[in-house]
Design an enzyme around this catalytic site. Sequence first.
Site, PDB file in Angstrom:
ATOM      1  N   ASP A  78     -45.222  30.933 -18.085  1.00 57.71           N
ATOM      2  CA  ASP A  78     -43.972  30.515 -17.359  1.00 57.71           C
ATOM      3  C   ASP A  78     -43.534  29.272 -17.965  1.00 57.71           C
ATOM      4  O   ASP A  78     -44.250  28.247 -18.184  1.00 57.71           O
ATOM      5  CB  ASP A  78     -44.534  30.055 -15.957  1.00 57.71           C
ATOM      6  CG  ASP A  78     -43.370  29.411 -15.215  1.00 57.71           C
ATOM      7  OD1 ASP A  78     -42.255  29.166 -15.809  1.00 57.71           O
ATOM      8  OD2 ASP A  78     -43.440  28.828 -13.984  1.00 57.71           O
ATOM      9  N   GLU A 119     -53.196   7.825 -38.999  1.00 58.54           N
ATOM     10  CA  GLU A 119     -54.274   6.995 -38.769  1.00 58.54           C
ATOM     11  C   GLU A 119     -54.680   7.160 -37.292  1.00 58.54           C
ATOM     12  O   GLU A 119     -53.522   6.727 -36.373  1.00 58.54           O
ATOM     13  CB  GLU A 119     -54.391   5.553 -39.048  1.00 58.54           C
ATOM     14  CG  GLU A 119     -54.027   5.196 -40.671  1.00 58.54           C
ATOM     15  CD  GLU A 119     -53.924   3.955 -41.031  1.00 58.54           C
ATOM     16  OE1 GLU A 119     -53.985   2.773 -40.228  1.00 58.54           O
ATOM     17  OE2 GLU A 119     -53.420   3.462 -42.018  1.00 58.54           O
ATOM     18  N   GLU A 144     -55.877   5.773 -33.857  1.00 63.95           N
ATOM     19  CA  GLU A 144     -56.583   4.626 -33.142  1.00 63.95           C
ATOM     20  C   GLU A 144     -56.770   5.130 -31.629  1.00 63.95           C
ATOM     21  O   GLU A 144     -55.872   5.650 -31.165  1.00 63.95           O
ATOM     22  CB  GLU A 144     -55.665   3.435 -33.396  1.00 63.95           C
ATOM     23  CG  GLU A 144     -55.637   2.899 -34.741  1.00 63.95           C
ATOM     24  CD  GLU A 144     -54.872   1.686 -35.051  1.00 63.95           C
ATOM     25  OE1 GLU A 144     -54.960   0.928 -35.906  1.00 63.95           O
ATOM     26  OE2 GLU A 144     -54.142   1.170 -34.131  1.00 63.95           O
ATOM     27  N   GLU A 187     -62.204  -0.707 -34.883  1.00 57.63           N
ATOM     28  CA  GLU A 187     -61.154  -1.296 -34.984  1.00 57.63           C
ATOM     29  C   GLU A 187     -61.114  -2.891 -34.285  1.00 57.63           C
ATOM     30  O   GLU A 187     -62.246  -3.093 -33.721  1.00 57.63           O
ATOM     31  CB  GLU A 187     -59.780  -0.585 -34.459  1.00 57.63           C
ATOM     32  CG  GLU A 187     -58.752   0.121 -35.380  1.00 57.63           C
ATOM     33  CD  GLU A 187     -58.349  -1.090 -36.517  1.00 57.63           C
ATOM     34  OE1 GLU A 187     -58.123  -2.390 -35.991  1.00 57.63           O
ATOM     35  OE2 GLU A 187     -57.674  -0.735 -37.282  1.00 57.63           O
ATOM     36  N   GLU A 236     -60.973   3.749 -34.743  1.00 55.23           N
ATOM     37  CA  GLU A 236     -60.462   4.346 -35.980  1.00 55.23           C
ATOM     38  C   GLU A 236     -60.649   5.324 -36.795  1.00 55.23           C
ATOM     39  O   GLU A 236     -61.834   5.189 -37.128  1.00 55.23           O
ATOM     40  CB  GLU A 236     -59.425   3.485 -36.761  1.00 55.23           C
ATOM     41  CG  GLU A 236     -58.428   3.982 -37.554  1.00 55.23           C
ATOM     42  CD  GLU A 236     -57.665   2.869 -38.398  1.00 55.23           C
ATOM     43  OE1 GLU A 236     -57.410   3.363 -39.794  1.00 55.23           O
ATOM     44  OE2 GLU A 236     -57.408   1.972 -37.965  1.00 55.23           O
ATOM     45  N   HIS A 279     -50.379   5.001 -37.247  1.00 57.36           N
ATOM     46  CA  HIS A 279     -49.668   4.716 -38.707  1.00 57.36           C
ATOM     47  C   HIS A 279     -49.628   5.915 -39.278  1.00 57.36           C
ATOM     48  O   HIS A 279     -50.289   6.779 -39.436  1.00 57.36           O
ATOM     49  CB  HIS A 279     -50.490   3.563 -39.178  1.00 57.36           C
ATOM     50  CG  HIS A 279     -50.839   2.522 -38.560  1.00 57.36           C
ATOM     51  ND1 HIS A 279     -51.556   1.615 -38.905  1.00 57.36           N
ATOM     52  CD2 HIS A 279     -50.055   1.918 -37.557  1.00 57.36           C
ATOM     53  CE1 HIS A 279     -51.787   0.378 -38.320  1.00 57.36           C
ATOM     54  NE2 HIS A 279     -50.581   0.650 -37.360  1.00 57.36           N
ATOM     55  N   ARG A 335     -48.708  -6.321 -42.774  1.00 62.88           N
ATOM     56  CA  ARG A 335     -48.936  -5.324 -41.399  1.00 62.88           C
ATOM     57  C   ARG A 335     -48.119  -6.033 -40.445  1.00 62.88           C
ATOM     58  O   ARG A 335     -48.218  -5.480 -39.196  1.00 62.88           O
ATOM     59  CB  ARG A 335     -50.580  -5.537 -41.042  1.00 62.88           C
ATOM     60  CG  ARG A 335     -51.436  -4.670 -41.939  1.00 62.88           C
ATOM     61  CD  ARG A 335     -52.828  -4.621 -41.747  1.00 62.88           C
ATOM     62  NE  ARG A 335     -53.575  -3.708 -42.391  1.00 62.88           N
ATOM     63  CZ  ARG A 335     -53.849  -3.499 -43.749  1.00 62.88           C
ATOM     64  NH1 ARG A 335     -53.537  -4.678 -44.537  1.00 62.88           N
ATOM     65  NH2 ARG A 335     -54.736  -2.809 -44.182  1.00 62.88           N
ATOM     66  N   GLU A 357     -46.254   3.432 -45.370  1.00 65.38           N
ATOM     67  CA  GLU A 357     -46.476   3.790 -44.073  1.00 65.38           C
ATOM     68  C   GLU A 357     -45.298   3.514 -43.192  1.00 65.38           C
ATOM     69  O   GLU A 357     -45.006   2.096 -43.275  1.00 65.38           O
ATOM     70  CB  GLU A 357     -47.892   3.464 -43.504  1.00 65.38           C
ATOM     71  CG  GLU A 357     -47.985   2.075 -43.645  1.00 65.38           C
ATOM     72  CD  GLU A 357     -49.330   1.639 -43.056  1.00 65.38           C
ATOM     73  OE1 GLU A 357     -50.043   2.282 -42.190  1.00 65.38           O
ATOM     74  OE2 GLU A 357     -49.720   0.488 -43.267  1.00 65.38           O
ATOM     75  N   ARG A 396     -45.383   1.945 -39.122  1.00 67.48           N
ATOM     76  CA  ARG A 396     -46.402   1.459 -38.179  1.00 67.48           C
ATOM     77  C   ARG A 396     -46.413   1.593 -36.902  1.00 67.48           C
ATOM     78  O   ARG A 396     -47.032   1.037 -35.975  1.00 67.48           O
ATOM     79  CB  ARG A 396     -46.923  -0.042 -38.805  1.00 67.48           C
ATOM     80  CG  ARG A 396     -47.346  -0.044 -40.143  1.00 67.48           C
ATOM     81  CD  ARG A 396     -47.736  -1.487 -40.649  1.00 67.48           C
ATOM     82  NE  ARG A 396     -48.727  -2.042 -39.828  1.00 67.48           N
ATOM     83  CZ  ARG A 396     -49.887  -1.837 -39.788  1.00 67.48           C
ATOM     84  NH1 ARG A 396     -50.472  -1.022 -40.745  1.00 67.48           N
ATOM     85  NH2 ARG A 396     -50.734  -2.584 -38.908  1.00 67.48           N
TER      86      ARG A 396
END
Length: 476
Positions: free
Chosen positions: A53, A133, A135, A214, A222, A271, A342, A361, A363
Site C-alpha cells: 500500500d 559525517e 552526528e 563530539e 560522530e 555535513h 566552521r 563540504e 554544513r
Amino acid sequence: MFNSLVEAKRFIEEKRIQMVDFMMIDLNGRWRHLTIPVDRFTEDTFKNGIGFDGSNYGFAPVEKSDMVFIPDLSTSYVDPFMEIPTLAMIGDVYVIDVPNNRPFDQDPRNVAKHAENYLMESGIADEMKIGPEYEFHVFDHVSYSTAPNESSYYIDTEQAEWNKEDRDFNLGYKMPHKGGYHMAPPQDVLYDFRSRVCMLMEKQGIRVKYHHHEVGGPGQLEIEVEFGSVTEMADKTMMTKYLIKNEAIAEGKTATFMPKPIFDEAGNGMHVHMQLFKGGEPLFYDKDGYSQLSQEALYFMGGILRHIRALCAFTNPSTNSFKRLVPGYEAPVTIGFATANRSSVIRVPAYAKDPDKKRFEIRNPDGTCNPYYAFSAILMAGCDGIKNKIDPVAEGYGPYDINLYNLTEEEKKKIKSLPRTLDEALDALEEDHAFLTEGGVFPEKLIEIWLINKRAETKKHSLMPTPMEFDMYYDL
C-alpha cells in the site's frame, strides 16, 4: 552483495538463512520492511515484485495506492539484530503497469539514480562522490508527551554535567558543558559503543574513516565515513542510522539524529563533503585557484549557494532543524563560503591538499533529511551552477575568511541568511525549484506533495503550546 538470484540462493543455503527481509524508504526517509520465508524467495519476486500500500508510505493517494517493490540484490546483507537468520535487502518501488511495471519517479532511490544519470548525460562529470559525517546523541533515557493538557520531554545520560551532583550512584567523571570534543575515557563512556557500531558498519561494507565524541557533553557522537556515489551513500546513510539505533537499543540505550535535542548544547548536523570526477580525473582541483579549487568547483559551489535556501527544504526538513542553525554552536547561519571556517555554510577543508582529495563540504544538512532527496538536490544545484557559470565570488558569497558569528549588525545586512524556520525554507522551495525538475529528476508532483506534507508539520508544531511559553508568559 549478489549479482544473481543463484548467488543469493547459494549463500542462503550455506548460511542457513530462514527469512528474507525487504526494506523500503518512505517519503520522509524512514525504513519500512516486509519479510517472507526463504522458500517464497523466487524468480517471481523479481519479475512481478511484492505488492504493498503506497499510501502508507506517503507516495500515493488511497484510491491509487497499489504498488510493488522489487528487491535490489546488490544491497543484500545479513541483519545482525534478527534472532532468526535473516537476509535483508532494499526494495525499489514500481508503479503497476501493462505490460510491464515501471519505476516510480517519486521513490527516493529512483530520484537519486535519475540525478546521477542526469550528471552523466549532461557531460559535466561521470560521478559525484560524497562523504557524509554522522552526528547523533546517545541517551540512557528519553520520554515525552504532547497531550492536550501536557507538553513535556525528559532526557538523561549518565555522563551529562547535570548529573555531577547525583548522590545515589556517581563516579564523578562527567563531560563538560559544550566540552565533549575528542574527550577520552573515563569521561567518554561511549567509546566502546562507537567501536562496536563501526565494526558493524565495516561488516556491511561501510568504510569508516574515524569516530569520536563530539562537542555536545551529554552523549553527542560522530562517525565519519569514506566517499562513495550518491545512491550508494544514501543507502549507506540509511544503513548507518539503522545500525546505530538498533545497537543502542541492544545495549539498553537510545540514539537520535534529531538536530537539536538539548537546549544550549551543540546540535547534530550531517555535513556532506563532495567531489566530481570525469574519466577518473578530479574536477575540483586547480593549484592556482582559490584554496586550490578549480573554476568548475567554484561554479558548482555557486549553484549550491544560489539555491541553498530552497535546498534547506530537503536538507533540513524538520521544524527542529532550525533550532540548530543558530549562532554559537558551529552551525551555519549565513550564505557564504570560506576555507577552514566552521561558521560558513560551505567550508573548504584546508588539510585536503592532494588533487584527488580536493573538495568542499556543505554544513547545514542534518540527519532528519531523506538522504536520497537531499544528496540529489545538492547535486542538481551544483550542476545548475556549472551550466550557468554561477561564480560565488561575483555573486557576493565570499570568500568570508572571518568569524561570521561576530559580524556587526551593519555587516550582517550585507550577507544573505539561511532560512530561520522550515516555513521559510518551504517558501524558498516553492519559488525556486526549476533546477530540481531539470531532466525530470524531481517530479513536480513530488515537490507538491513535499510542500503539502511539510506545511502540515509546521502548522501542527505552531499550534502546540510549549513549556518555554509557560515559563515566559504564564504570569502576564
